[in-house]
Design a protein around this motif. Structure first.
Motif, PDB file in Angstrom:
ATOM      1  N   ARG A  98      -5.585   0.034   5.380  1.00 12.09           N
ATOM      2  CA  ARG A  98      -4.309  -0.030   6.106  1.00 12.09           C
ATOM      3  C   ARG A  98      -4.263   1.005   7.227  1.00 12.09           C
ATOM      4  O   ARG A  98      -4.635   2.161   7.030  1.00 12.09           O
ATOM      5  CB  ARG A  98      -3.161   0.240   5.151  1.00 12.09           C
ATOM      6  N   ASN A  99      -3.792   0.568   8.373  1.00 15.83           N
ATOM      7  CA  ASN A  99      -3.501   1.465   9.485  1.00 15.83           C
ATOM      8  C   ASN A  99      -1.997   1.509   9.646  1.00 15.83           C
ATOM      9  O   ASN A  99      -1.376   0.493   9.979  1.00 15.83           O
ATOM     10  CB  ASN A  99      -4.166   0.980  10.775  1.00 15.83           C
ATOM     11  N   ASN A 100      -1.425   2.670   9.387  1.00 10.47           N
ATOM     12  CA  ASN A 100       0.018   2.840   9.497  1.00 10.47           C
ATOM     13  C   ASN A 100       0.403   3.156  10.934  1.00 10.47           C
ATOM     14  O   ASN A 100      -0.400   3.675  11.708  1.00 10.47           O
ATOM     15  CB  ASN A 100       0.496   3.960   8.566  1.00 10.47           C
ATOM     16  N   SER A 101       1.644   2.874  11.270  1.00 10.59           N
ATOM     17  CA  SER A 101       2.113   3.130  12.633  1.00 10.59           C
ATOM     18  C   SER A 101       2.151   4.624  12.963  1.00 10.59           C
ATOM     19  O   SER A 101       2.143   4.995  14.126  1.00 10.59           O
ATOM     20  CB  SER A 101       3.482   2.491  12.859  1.00 10.59           C
ATOM     21  N   ASP A 102       2.161   5.477  11.942  1.00  6.76           N
ATOM     22  CA  ASP A 102       2.122   6.929  12.186  1.00  6.76           C
ATOM     23  C   ASP A 102       0.684   7.426  12.360  1.00  6.76           C
ATOM     24  O   ASP A 102       0.434   8.618  12.315  1.00  6.76           O
ATOM     25  CB  ASP A 102       2.835   7.693  11.081  1.00  6.76           C
ATOM     26  N   THR A 103      -0.253   6.522  12.538  1.00  8.89           N
ATOM     27  CA  THR A 103      -1.692   6.746  12.767  1.00  8.89           C
ATOM     28  C   THR A 103      -2.473   7.162  11.526  1.00  8.89           C
ATOM     29  O   THR A 103      -3.662   7.439  11.629  1.00  8.89           O
ATOM     30  CB  THR A 103      -1.979   7.746  13.923  1.00  8.89           C
ATOM     31  N   THR A 104      -1.853   7.202  10.369  1.00  7.89           N
ATOM     32  CA  THR A 104      -2.627   7.489   9.164  1.00  7.89           C
ATOM     33  C   THR A 104      -3.395   6.232   8.745  1.00  7.89           C
ATOM     34  O   THR A 104      -2.966   5.105   9.003  1.00  7.89           O
ATOM     35  CB  THR A 104      -1.732   7.948   7.988  1.00  7.89           C
ATOM     36  N   HIS A 105      -4.529   6.462   8.114  1.00  5.66           N
ATOM     37  CA  HIS A 105      -5.346   5.366   7.600  1.00  5.66           C
ATOM     38  C   HIS A 105      -5.431   5.513   6.081  1.00  5.66           C
ATOM     39  O   HIS A 105      -5.708   6.597   5.570  1.00  5.66           O
ATOM     40  CB  HIS A 105      -6.751   5.399   8.207  1.00  5.66           C
ATOM     41  N   VAL A 106      -5.188   4.411   5.376  1.00  2.00           N
ATOM     42  CA  VAL A 106      -5.176   4.416   3.917  1.00  2.00           C
ATOM     43  C   VAL A 106      -6.201   3.411   3.401  1.00  2.00           C
ATOM     44  O   VAL A 106      -6.268   2.277   3.879  1.00  2.00           O
ATOM     45  CB  VAL A 106      -3.770   4.056   3.368  1.00  2.00           C
ATOM     46  N   GLU A 107      -7.013   3.837   2.430  1.00  2.00           N
ATOM     47  CA  GLU A 107      -7.965   2.965   1.720  1.00  2.00           C
ATOM     48  C   GLU A 107      -7.582   2.995   0.243  1.00  2.00           C
ATOM     49  O   GLU A 107      -7.401   4.074  -0.327  1.00  2.00           O
ATOM     50  CB  GLU A 107      -9.402   3.469   1.874  1.00  2.00           C
ATOM     51  N   ILE A 108      -7.447   1.810  -0.356  1.00  2.00           N
ATOM     52  CA  ILE A 108      -7.100   1.714  -1.772  1.00  2.00           C
ATOM     53  C   ILE A 108      -8.090   0.787  -2.459  1.00  2.00           C
ATOM     54  O   ILE A 108      -8.474  -0.245  -1.903  1.00  2.00           O
ATOM     55  CB  ILE A 108      -5.667   1.151  -1.971  1.00  2.00           C
ATOM     56  N   GLU A 109      -8.499   1.167  -3.659  1.00  2.20           N
ATOM     57  CA  GLU A 109      -9.298   0.293  -4.515  1.00  2.20           C
ATOM     58  C   GLU A 109      -8.729   0.385  -5.931  1.00  2.20           C
ATOM     59  O   GLU A 109      -8.564   1.484  -6.461  1.00  2.20           O
ATOM     60  CB  GLU A 109     -10.761   0.718  -4.545  1.00  2.20           C
ATOM     61  N   ILE A 110      -8.412  -0.779  -6.498  1.00  2.00           N
ATOM     62  CA  ILE A 110      -7.927  -0.851  -7.874  1.00  2.00           C
ATOM     63  C   ILE A 110      -8.771  -1.897  -8.597  1.00  2.00           C
ATOM     64  O   ILE A 110      -8.924  -3.017  -8.114  1.00  2.00           O
ATOM     65  CB  ILE A 110      -6.436  -1.240  -7.952  1.00  2.00           C
ATOM     66  N   LEU A 111      -9.311  -1.528  -9.749  1.00  2.00           N
ATOM     67  CA  LEU A 111     -10.097  -2.452 -10.563  1.00  2.00           C
ATOM     68  C   LEU A 111      -9.412  -2.615 -11.913  1.00  2.00           C
ATOM     69  O   LEU A 111      -8.931  -1.638 -12.495  1.00  2.00           O
ATOM     70  CB  LEU A 111     -11.521  -1.928 -10.744  1.00  2.00           C
ATOM     71  N   PHE A 112      -9.367  -3.861 -12.386  1.00  2.00           N
ATOM     72  CA  PHE A 112      -8.673  -4.191 -13.624  1.00  2.00           C
ATOM     73  C   PHE A 112      -9.657  -4.676 -14.677  1.00  2.00           C
ATOM     74  O   PHE A 112     -10.654  -5.321 -14.351  1.00  2.00           O
ATOM     75  CB  PHE A 112      -7.639  -5.307 -13.364  1.00  2.00           C
ATOM     76  N   ASP A 113      -9.351  -4.414 -15.943  1.00  2.00           N
ATOM     77  CA  ASP A 113     -10.180  -4.932 -17.028  1.00  2.00           C
ATOM     78  C   ASP A 113      -9.728  -6.351 -17.395  1.00  2.00           C
ATOM     79  O   ASP A 113      -8.815  -6.889 -16.775  1.00  2.00           O
ATOM     80  CB  ASP A 113     -10.177  -3.988 -18.244  1.00  2.00           C
ATOM     81  N   VAL A 114     -10.367  -6.937 -18.396  1.00  2.00           N
ATOM     82  CA  VAL A 114     -10.070  -8.327 -18.760  1.00  2.00           C
ATOM     83  C   VAL A 114      -8.643  -8.507 -19.287  1.00  2.00           C
ATOM     84  O   VAL A 114      -8.139  -9.627 -19.308  1.00  2.00           O
ATOM     85  CB  VAL A 114     -11.079  -8.887 -19.793  1.00  2.00           C
ATOM     86  N   ASN A 115      -7.992  -7.427 -19.679  1.00  2.00           N
ATOM     87  CA  ASN A 115      -6.614  -7.501 -20.156  1.00  2.00           C
ATOM     88  C   ASN A 115      -5.602  -7.282 -19.029  1.00  2.00           C
ATOM     89  O   ASN A 115      -4.398  -7.289 -19.272  1.00  2.00           O
ATOM     90  CB  ASN A 115      -6.376  -6.471 -21.256  1.00  2.00           C
ATOM     91  N   GLY A 116      -6.096  -7.047 -17.799  1.00  2.00           N
ATOM     92  CA  GLY A 116      -5.213  -6.804 -16.676  1.00  2.00           C
ATOM     93  C   GLY A 116      -4.773  -5.358 -16.560  1.00  2.00           C
ATOM     94  O   GLY A 116      -3.934  -5.027 -15.722  1.00  2.00           O
TER      95      GLY A 116
END
Length: 160
Positions: A98-116
């Protein structure tokens, strides 16, 4: 004895092709899906709510959604590319750039198991690690399921 050997081999093959139970295996599966995206059938659609809107491409393995790449505009706050990864209709991964309008850059990674349940969640804001809020995880899961359902109803285009 032959029947037992056949059953054992069949179970071994099936378990080898199941959803990995560790972050490294899930990342490898997601990366493999992305590198093979030209082999999937595709469905295109869009979504919107308030000042948030997106267009997305769903990559399909038969009738099942393998992964979705979404380009989202977040009103005046910024833009993002979101990827949702599925295994047998189960959301197992989410990645956001994500590139925010305030010029910050955000990277997110979420991994889920078989139960969610969350197996691992990472977020970086301008390359610095920050905690992932439970709200982000919940929204990623809910929105991933929403766009997956939209993709199932969208017109499909056969791969070459």
């Amino acid at each position: 004895m032959k029947r037992f050997c056949f059953l054992f081999i069949a179970l071994a093959i099936f378990s080898c092709e199941g959803l990995p139970d560790n972050p490294e295996g899930l990342r490898a599966l997601a990366d493999k899906m992305e590198t093979q995206k030209d082999t999937y059938d595709k469905a295109y659609d869009n979504w919107g709510s308030g000042d948030v809107a997106s267009t997305f491409t769903a990559y399909l393995n038969g009738d099942a959604v393998a992964f979705i790449e979404e380009h989202m505009t977040r009103g005046t706050s910024g833009r993002s590319i979101n990827r949702y990864y599925f295994f047998d209709d189960l959301l197992f991964g989410y990645r956001e750039s994500r590139n925010n309008s305030d010029t910050t850059h955000v990277e997110i990674e979420i991994l889920f198991d078989v139960n969610g349940d969350v197996l691992i969640a990472n977020q970086k804001k301008d390359k610095k690690p920050v905690a992932v809020d439970n709200y982000i995880t919940a929204i990623a899961k809910k929105h991933g399921q929403t766009v997956r359902e939209l993709a199932k109803d969208a017109p499909h285009i056969q791969s070459n």
